[in-house]
Design an enzyme around this catalytic site. Structure first.
Site, short mmCIF file in Angstrom:
data_model
loop_
_atom_site.label_atom_id
_atom_site.label_comp_id
_atom_site.label_asym_id
_atom_site.label_seq_id
_atom_site.Cartn_x
_atom_site.Cartn_y
_atom_site.Cartn_z
CG HIS A 114 23.21 55.54 37.94
ND1 HIS A 114 24.07 55.14 37.00
CD2 HIS A 114 22.29 54.75 38.08
CE1 HIS A 114 23.62 53.72 36.43
NE2 HIS A 114 22.36 53.84 37.18
CD GLU A 162 18.42 53.12 45.85
OE1 GLU A 162 18.50 54.24 46.24
OE2 GLU A 162 17.43 52.25 46.11
CG ASP A 163 22.23 49.66 44.16
OD1 ASP A 163 21.26 49.66 44.79
OD2 ASP A 163 22.15 49.48 42.77
MN MN Z 1 21.01 52.14 37.10
#
Ligand code: MN
Length: 715
Positions: free
Chosen positions: A72, A76-77
């Site tokens: 998840h 994003e990261d």
């Molecule tokens: Mn998270």
């Protein structure tokens, strides 16, 4: 941190068919991509997604959800992309991961606390798949468990507030009691630790006082059910500090009795047994009136089912007893996921497509009628599909009807912002004002003092506020235009009559017509209610005949058109739809055409070409004719209409359209009016600058061998 084998085994324990290989790959993928990233706790970052996956195994969720949890934070990261995830894990998982990523980005963007309700609606609206929401909740739960590692107190408070206002109610709403309880208590530690501590101290005291009491009651209740021949699990469970606190806050009470802190639970196998136990207890002990609740026959909105009653129990203590079946208990604690799981176990083999039955069931539950005072009123997953939620640059969340444009957004912020908007940036990029907004868009409105609402906006705005503001403005502007038009008509009539025009001369008119202002006089001439001749009759009584003879205005069609002298003609500036002047739909006049205006009561002036057949209808009413001329070769595009006859052969139509395009014409409409074996007859509307532009296009078309004729369409 859960080890790889542990996680896989947990999933296999409730879903033997789970894709072991894919789970392993996801575990390795998250460890690899997060690499050496570290959390505030000092743990490697990947421990977080792995713990989130672990939390979701408690809900016995499907492999796709567990893998989504593992991945998840990768988009994003880390350097991982949606495409990469799709390639390795398939479309379903990549869509889910993308969904969770979007929710996380929203969190960063919004300044939520004041807008909890809108924000949770947004979360629901954006989670097309409930599994996205479940991963998000588990993500939040783990972040709350590790909240104390975060150093900045403001940040901890912000996250805790958000949890209390948005995520805990959301968990409650979709029926995952265990998530809600833990989220609330973790947030409570951060938000009001003093209150929490004092409740814990009080609990400690009551517990020490009643230690034996609780176990005695449990024992007695067990015996009671056994004597009745029932197999029952009995337990005493301490209520959570936060729920005690909430009750204290709400009812302004202190807690001092056992019934305030301990809930006794009797768990049996069937619904009948629930009522059996209830009857048993009510027969043996006195029940406290007004405390009995049957959530089995009438479940709570989130599908919570149980019987609740309060009795004066075995130790002469007031106690609360909850009676439920195992299945109800699981569902209450773990939501619909558990409900589904339970049915799967007792049902037949998993059929194709049944896998997500709990999703559908959740939808049904969410669609059920609701208590207005509960958190998400009328929530159902697609409930908010008729709304769109956008952010202002400051992070304010604005909810608009679906299909809204930046103009709607601007008016939602403030009428003045709407009235002066000239452009918009959506997510930092310039975008047309008619762009349809999407959930989560950040919208910046560009303004100019000189801007006024454009009537064309009315064709695409959807919010009532924007629409009425634009209409109000147009009405206002229209009045100004009618006034200006009326004044030039009157001035011209005076001139044609050889009389000097003064405003003073109109005073008698104002009296005769009984209107408040000179503007009203102008207006009523501008909109055609009165004619300039009527004015002259009032101002110069007795000169009627004279006036009629010289009644200026132009020529019925039969006469040769008189050249319009600009000092007599009313100039036509940029024509705006709905305004005092508009172009006739019958003859589509273009800048450069010779034109005449017809004054129509209440509608202002309609401009026709002087060849237009419609004009014949007005040959008997010369006072309605108005001499008009083009003020500029308009920059605004107008519609020219042509009738084109062309050969019925392959490629003919595309040849016509490309010729028009090559001459910078824009086709507005194209209708086939006649069709034979050999020929088509078509009516083509093109947007052109002026009549010359149209003539050029027609000439180009005539040069095309597939075209047999091109004419300007009149009527
Ligand atoms: Mn998270």
């Amino acid at each position: 941190m859960l080890r790889q084998v542990e996680l896989v085994e947990r999933v296999l324990s409730y879903d033997p068919q789970a894709d072991e290989d894919l789970l392993n790959r996801a575990y390795i993928f998250t460890v690899k991509t997060h690499g050496s990233q570290v959390r505030a706790s000092g743990d490697p970052y990947f421990s977080h997604p792995i713990e989130v996956a672990g939390i979701l195994t408690e809900l016995k969720l499907d492999t796709a959800t567990i893998i989504t949890a593992l991945l998840h934070d990768t988009i994003e990261d880390t350097v991982a992309t949606k495409e990469e995830i799709e390639k390795i894990f398939g479309a379903e998982i990549s869509v889910l991961v993308d969904g969770v990523t979007k929710l996380s980005q929203l969190e960063l963007q919004s300044d939520r606390t004041k807008q909890a309700e809108n924000f949770s609606k947004l979360l629901v609206a954006m989670s097309n798949d409930i599994r996205v929401l479940l991963v998000k909740l588990a993500d939040r739960l783990h972040n709350m468990r590790t909240l104390h590692f975060i150093k900045k107190p403001e940040k901890r408070v912000r996250i805790a507030t958000e949890t209390m206002e948005i995520y805990a109610p959301l968990a409650e709403r979709i029926g995952i009691q265990s998530f809600r309880d833990e989220l609330e208590d973790l947030a409570f530690v951060e938000l009001n630790n003093e209150a929490r501590k004092s409740i814990l101290r009080r609990l400690e005291y009551l517990r020490s006082e009643g230690e034996d009491v609780v176990s005695n009651i449990v024992e007695t209740l067990k015996q009671d059910t056994q004597e009745a021949g029932l197999q029952a699990e009995v337990s005493g469970r301490e209520k959570r500090p936060y729920s005690i606190w909430r009750k204290m806050e709400k009812n302004n009470v202190t807690f001092e009795q056992l019934s305030d802190i301990i809930a006794f639970r009797v768990i049996v196998s069937t619904v009948e047994q629930c009522y059996h136990v209830l009857g048993l207890l009510h027969a043996k002990y006195s029940m406290v009136p007004g405390r009995f609740k049957d959530y089995i026959s009438t479940p709570k909105r989130n599908n919570y089912r149980s019987l609740h009653t309060t009795i004066i129990g075995p130790e002469r203590q007031r106690i609360e007893v909850q009676i439920r079946t195992n299945e109800m208990h699981e569902t209450n604690e773990y939501g619909v996921a558990a409900h589904w799981q339970y049915k799967q176990q007792i049902g037949d083999a998993v059929k194709e497509g049944q896998q997500y039955r709990w999703l559908r069931e959740l939808l049904e539950i969410l669609e059920e009628a609701s208590d207005p005072d509960e958190f998400l009123e009328h929530t159902k997953l697609n409930m908010y599909q008729d709304q769109v939620f956008c952010f202002s640059p400051k992070g304010d969340l604005i909810s608009l009807p679906a299909g809204s444009s930046p103009v709607d957004f601007a008016y939602a912020v403030h009428t003045r912002v709407g009235d002066t908007c000239v452009g918009s940036k959506i997510n930092g990029r310039m975008a047309p004002l008619r762009t349809v907004l999407r959930n989560g868009d950040q919208v910046e409105i560009l303004r100019s003092k000189n801007q006024t609402p454009s009537p064309t906006w009315e064709s695409f705005v959807v919010s009532g506020k924007a629409r009425s503001a634009i209409r109000r403005f147009i009405r206002h502007q229209q009045r100004d235009q009618y006034i200006e038009l009326g004044r030039s008509i009157i001035e011209k009539a005076f001139r044609t009559d050889g009389k000097p025009f003064t405003e003073k001369a109109l005073n008698p008119v104002q009296k005769v017509w009984n209107v408040d202002s000179l503007d009203d006089v102008y207006y009523s001439v501008g909109d055609g209610t009165h004619t300039s001749r009527q004015i002259l009759e009032i101002v110069f009584p007795g000169e009627k005949k004279e006036t009629e003879k010289t009644a200026e205005v132009t020529l019925p069609k039969t006469k040769a058109p008189r050249k319009s002298k600009n000092d007599h003609a009313v100039p036509i500036k940029g024509l705006i739809p709905g305004m005092a002047m508009h172009l006739a739909g019958c003859c589509h006049p273009l800048p450069g055409d010779r034109i005449v205006g017809i004054v129509t009561t209440g509608k202002g002036v309609t401009i026709h070409t002087i060849q237009c057949d419609t004009l014949e209808q007005f040959s008997e009413v010369p006072e309605r004719w108005l001499d008009v001329s083009w003020d500029t070769e308009g920059e605004e595009l107008q519609v020219g209409r042509m009738t084109v006859v062309m050969a019925n052969e392959a490629g003919a139509l595309s040849s016509v359209t490309s010729t028009i395009a090559a001459n910078n014409g824009n086709i507005n409409n194209l209708v086939i009016s006649n069709r034979s074996q050999d020929f088509f007859e078509m009516r083509i509307d093109v947007q052109v600058r002026n009549v010359k532009h149209l003539t050029n296009i027609m000439a180009a078309l005539r040069a095309d061998p597939v075209i047999s004729s091109v004419e300007r369409a009149v009527n």
